[in-house]
Scaffold this motif. Structure first.
Motif, PDB file in Angstrom:
ATOM      1  N   TYR A 174       0.826  -1.212   0.000  1.00  0.00           N
ATOM      2  CA  TYR A 174       0.000   0.000   0.000  1.00  0.00           C
ATOM      3  C   TYR A 174       0.861   1.263   0.000  1.00  0.00           C
ATOM      4  O   TYR A 174       0.411   2.325  -0.436  1.00  0.00           O
ATOM      5  CB  TYR A 174      -0.927   0.020   1.213  1.00  0.00           C
ATOM      6  CG  TYR A 174      -2.247  -0.672   0.972  1.00  0.00           C
ATOM      7  CD1 TYR A 174      -3.292  -0.025   0.328  1.00  0.00           C
ATOM      8  CD2 TYR A 174      -2.451  -1.985   1.390  1.00  0.00           C
ATOM      9  CE1 TYR A 174      -4.507  -0.654   0.101  1.00  0.00           C
ATOM     10  CE2 TYR A 174      -3.660  -2.625   1.170  1.00  0.00           C
ATOM     11  CZ  TYR A 174      -4.685  -1.956   0.526  1.00  0.00           C
ATOM     12  OH  TYR A 174      -5.885  -2.591   0.302  1.00  0.00           O
ATOM     13  N   LEU A 175       2.078   1.137   0.507  1.00  0.00           N
ATOM     14  CA  LEU A 175       2.959   2.302   0.600  1.00  0.00           C
ATOM     15  C   LEU A 175       4.069   2.281  -0.442  1.00  0.00           C
ATOM     16  O   LEU A 175       4.980   3.105  -0.390  1.00  0.00           O
ATOM     17  CB  LEU A 175       3.552   2.388   2.012  1.00  0.00           C
ATOM     18  CG  LEU A 175       2.498   2.551   3.127  1.00  0.00           C
ATOM     19  CD1 LEU A 175       3.167   2.593   4.489  1.00  0.00           C
ATOM     20  CD2 LEU A 175       1.664   3.802   2.901  1.00  0.00           C
ATOM     21  N   ASP A 176       4.014   1.339  -1.391  1.00  0.00           N
ATOM     22  CA  ASP A 176       4.924   1.416  -2.542  1.00  0.00           C
ATOM     23  C   ASP A 176       4.698   2.751  -3.253  1.00  0.00           C
ATOM     24  O   ASP A 176       3.566   3.240  -3.333  1.00  0.00           O
ATOM     25  CB  ASP A 176       4.645   0.276  -3.532  1.00  0.00           C
ATOM     26  CG  ASP A 176       5.061  -1.080  -2.998  1.00  0.00           C
ATOM     27  OD1 ASP A 176       5.793  -1.120  -1.999  1.00  0.00           O
ATOM     28  OD2 ASP A 176       4.637  -2.100  -3.583  1.00  0.00           O
ATOM     29  N   GLU A 177       5.751   3.306  -3.790  1.00  0.00           N
ATOM     30  CA  GLU A 177       5.600   4.591  -4.482  1.00  0.00           C
ATOM     31  C   GLU A 177       4.621   4.489  -5.639  1.00  0.00           C
ATOM     32  O   GLU A 177       3.843   5.413  -5.900  1.00  0.00           O
ATOM     33  CB  GLU A 177       6.964   5.091  -4.973  1.00  0.00           C
ATOM     34  CG  GLU A 177       7.828   5.680  -3.874  1.00  0.00           C
ATOM     35  CD  GLU A 177       7.128   6.792  -3.112  1.00  0.00           C
ATOM     36  OE1 GLU A 177       6.552   7.704  -3.760  1.00  0.00           O
ATOM     37  OE2 GLU A 177       7.128   6.746  -1.870  1.00  0.00           O
ATOM     38  N   ALA A 178       4.625   3.351  -6.333  1.00  0.00           N
ATOM     39  CA  ALA A 178       3.688   3.170  -7.447  1.00  0.00           C
ATOM     40  C   ALA A 178       2.246   3.160  -6.947  1.00  0.00           C
ATOM     41  O   ALA A 178       1.339   3.691  -7.602  1.00  0.00           O
ATOM     42  CB  ALA A 178       3.998   1.876  -8.192  1.00  0.00           C
TER      43      ALA A 178
END
Length: 730
Positions: free
Chosen positions: A566-570
């Protein structure tokens, strides 16, 4: 055994009651929506101008004019009171996986020492629940408690018992979403807008695209008496211990089998009450595992479908108790047999037809179909880790990858015909590529049987995201989950993919390329890009795990680690670009997910420790004492050599019980210490990782010892109902 005897009288009473349950004499169409303020009632109870404005809000997304709120509230109140309602509530979906409600009466002081019934537009449109008392990931503190619930006019109000329930979103005082409905509505708006723009590449007259959802709710039923005798079921929703029954699902005789009478009575009662609340339930059947069943509705608009599923889960629990059952919605309540999922059948529909339906009548329609298929694949490919995070939980982690559940790797299944078509487009430079075949006939050699119509895709039960003819079936969501979690991620990802497709095609057209050529060029690029996500083989095989890793797909199995997507940059970029959620909201939701994971495992560990020390070990040592007395008695009766020979088996059991109870005591101490160490970790993220890595393995080790003891200890002494009693309704 004693537990069985304790509930026999109650069971017989419920059997008798089940036979007496009757359904309404009317046809379902006559009582459908009886307790829902639908358009028919809106038309009857609202002024014509107010009705027209409200319908415009529902159908066309017009902004709600608060000036009509009082008139709507008065009409709702009049209808609700005629139906016997005395209270109202804002009904919302906080981040607890359940629903929330606070009931207020339709009363106010009249200024003359009496009371009057009152319900204003202000009370309809907005209220202020305590936001700090619901999971919020730090957005709200105890001294910053204010939150707002706001009416969602697109989901009709309904009556439960004596209360008018008003579906609402739930946000903080500072505007962040604290629920599932708010980001779901944003995601549906984003994908609708992006899909409409893509449609206009093919048809100028498309005004609106809608997301449809058809969920399939799987569940278990167990007798209430046996349920109450299992503290683990009572406290955690699953059996933390229990040796598998000699017979479970291996004969495949329960699937689609005759529904037991008591279950049939429950199902009838549930269906009537669901239809009265306008939940369009249609299908019911036995599932694969014993005591497992499924209920499925007709497809609906996605937001309404999510609301109906949440309402149905609550309704199921209440109706089940009236029939002497408890509903288990846990994804894996019993080890060694199928768990329960909630397959989400997802599709897109424009105001001129279904976008995922093929073949079309023209090459242009087939090109449109291929476009939406490919861009959906692009969304799943780009965000396969996020989609897995959207369906992952401490409970669903037990189900994924075992006993017919899809694996914990997100891939798509298309079937032979569609796969060959995409490969052909990828390799060809011609524009006339879209001679899709429709459903083909299959002649039978039995004269009495008509020809069968064969779909253009097979079904792959191991695929988490399979194309099944005119929709994608997202099979990975768990049975207890809010469908909105998966739908938020999927619709946001598809919106991003469609938006990117439109911009790339428009850029090529502006450079002088023909529209069809531009579309085909972009499709070829995307078909190549998303190829790693396509897999039509056996998702259960170890070879696929290795192949998926080589393709760059997410193969992680640790629940707390998966949440990190959920906190991946993508992911953050996708959610922010589609205006579904911002970074602060995503960070808060992850805090909630990690905290929920910790609390779930923590409760299970405490219950397991309690059962081990207060049930399992005392029962086992009591049986061990009986065996010891038997061995001593043998020595008093028989000569030493014969007594030793005759008591040999008992001596082995005495020794095994001693070893296993010693192991359990040691492991429970280690489990308690592992919890203590994990609880001292300040970061909830790292605490969740510690619970997964150190607490869960101890629980598995304890279970292994207990399940062996269950097969040794005398049946009459074992205090917990066994699988063979829990899994077969009489």
């Amino acid at each position: 055994m004693s537990n069985l005897l304790r509930f026999r009288v109650v069971e017989e009473a419920f059997k008798k009651k089940a036979i007496e349950v009757s359904t309404p004499s009317e046809r379902p169409s006559e009582y459908f929506g009886k307790y829902v303020f639908n358009r028919e009632k809106m038309y009857k109870y609202l002024p014509a101008g107010v009705y027209a404005k409200l319908v415009d809000v529902i159908d066309n997304g017009a902004r709600l004019d608060r000036s009509i709120a009082d008139a709507v509230a008065q009409g709702m109140k009049r209808w609700a009171q005629e139906m016997g309602a005395t209270h109202y509530t804002h009904w919302f979906q906080p981040l607890t996986e359940g629903t929330a409600e606070k009931h207020d009466a339709f009363v106010e002081h009249d200024g003359k020492g009496g009371m009057i019934e009152n319900f204003s537009g202000k009370l309809l449109v907005q209220q202020e629940p305590d936001a700090s008392s619901f999971p919020n990931g730090g957005i709200r503190n105890t001294f910053e408690a204010r939150g707002y619930s706001a009416w969602d006019p697109t989901s009709p109000v309904f009556i439960i018992d004596d209360t008018l329930c008003i579906p609402t979103i739930f946000i903080s005082y500072t505007g962040e979403a604290l629920d599932y409905k708010a980001p779901l509505l944003r995601a549906l708006h984003a994908v609708g807008k992006a899909a409409t723009e893509v449609c206009r590449l093919f048809y100028d007259d498309v005004r609106k695209v809608q997301v449809n959802l058809g969920w399939e709710q799987e569940y278990f039923l167990v007798d209430e008496g046996l349920y109450s005798a299992r503290p683990d079921l009572l406290m955690t929703g699953r059996t933390l211990m229990g040796h598998e029954s000699a017979k479970n699902q291996q004969m495949d005789d329960h699937y689609f089998g005759t529904i037991p009478d008591r279950v049939q009575a429950f199902m009838k009662d549930l269906e009537v009450q669901a239809l009265e609340l306008a939940i369009p339930v249609k299908t019911r059947h036995n599932e694969v595992a014993p005591n497992q069943f499924e209920l499925a509705p007709i497809f609906e608009e996605c937001n309404l479908a999510v609301d109906h599923n949440m309402l149905l889960m609550s309704l199921m629990k209440r109706v089940a108790r009236n029939h002497g059952f408890r509903v288990l919605l846990h994804e894996k309540p019993f080890d060694g047999i199928n768990g329960s999922g909630k397959h989400n059948n997802w599709s897109l529909t424009a105001d001129n037809g279904t976008l995922l339906h093929a073949p079309g009548k023209t090459p242009e329609e087939n090109l449109r179909f291929v476009t939406f298929i490919v861009e959906t694949l692009m969304a799943v490919h780009r965000h396969n880790g996020l989609l897995k995070a959207s369906i992952m939980s401490a409970t669903n982690a037990h189900r994924l990858g075992g006993n017919e559940a899809p694996p914990a790797i997100i891939s798509t299944f298309l079937g032979k015909q569609l796969t060959e078509l995409l490969d052909h487009i990828e390799q060809s430079d011609k524009e006339d590529l879209f001679n899709l075949k429709g459903k083909q006939g299959m002649e039978m050699d039995i004269p009495q049987i008509p020809d069968l119509i064969i779909d253009n895709t097979d079904r792959n039960r191991t695929s988490p995201f399979a194309f099944t003819g005119n929709r994608f079936e997202f099979r990975a969501p768990g049975s207890s989950a809010n469908c909105a979690s998966a739908m938020i991620a999927l619709n946001s990802a598809v919106a991003e993919a469609l938006d990117a497709f439109s911009h790339r095609v428009e850029a090529r057209i502006q450079q002088g390329e023909s529209k069809v050529s531009a579309i085909l060029d972009v499709l070829r690029e995307d078909i190549k890009t998303c190829k790693p996500i396509r897999f039509d083989g056996n998702g259960y095989s170890e070879e696929w795990v290795e192949e998926a890793a080589r393709r760059g797909l997410d193969t992680e199995k640790s629940c707390p680690v998966i949440f990190e997507h959920y906190l991946d940059e993508a992911s953050v970029r996708m959610f922010e670009s589609t205006k579904v959620m911002n970074r602060k909201e995503l960070e808060a939701r992850n805090e909630v997910k990690w905290e929920t994971y910790v609390k779930t495992v923590q409760i299970e560990a405490r219950v397991m420790g309690d059962l081990s020390m207060n049930h399992i070990i005392p029962v086992s040592t009591h049986y061990q004492s009986q065996l010891i007395k038997n061995v001593q008695g043998m020595k008093d009766v028989f000569p030493a050599e014969r007594a030793e020979r005759l008591s040999m088996r008992n001596m082995k059991l005495i020794e095994e019980i001693a070893e296993r109870t010693e192991q359990i005591e040691r492991l429970v101490d280690e489990l308690t210490e592992a919890r203590r160490v994990a609880n001292r970790i300040e970061s909830i993220h790292h605490r969740a990782l510690a619970y997964h890595d150190t607490v869960c393995p101890k629980m598995e080790a304890i279970r292994n010892q207990i399940d062996h003891l269950e097969m040794i200890v005398e049946d009459g002494l074992w205090t917990l109902p066994k699988y063979r009693e829990l899994l077969f309704i009489r």
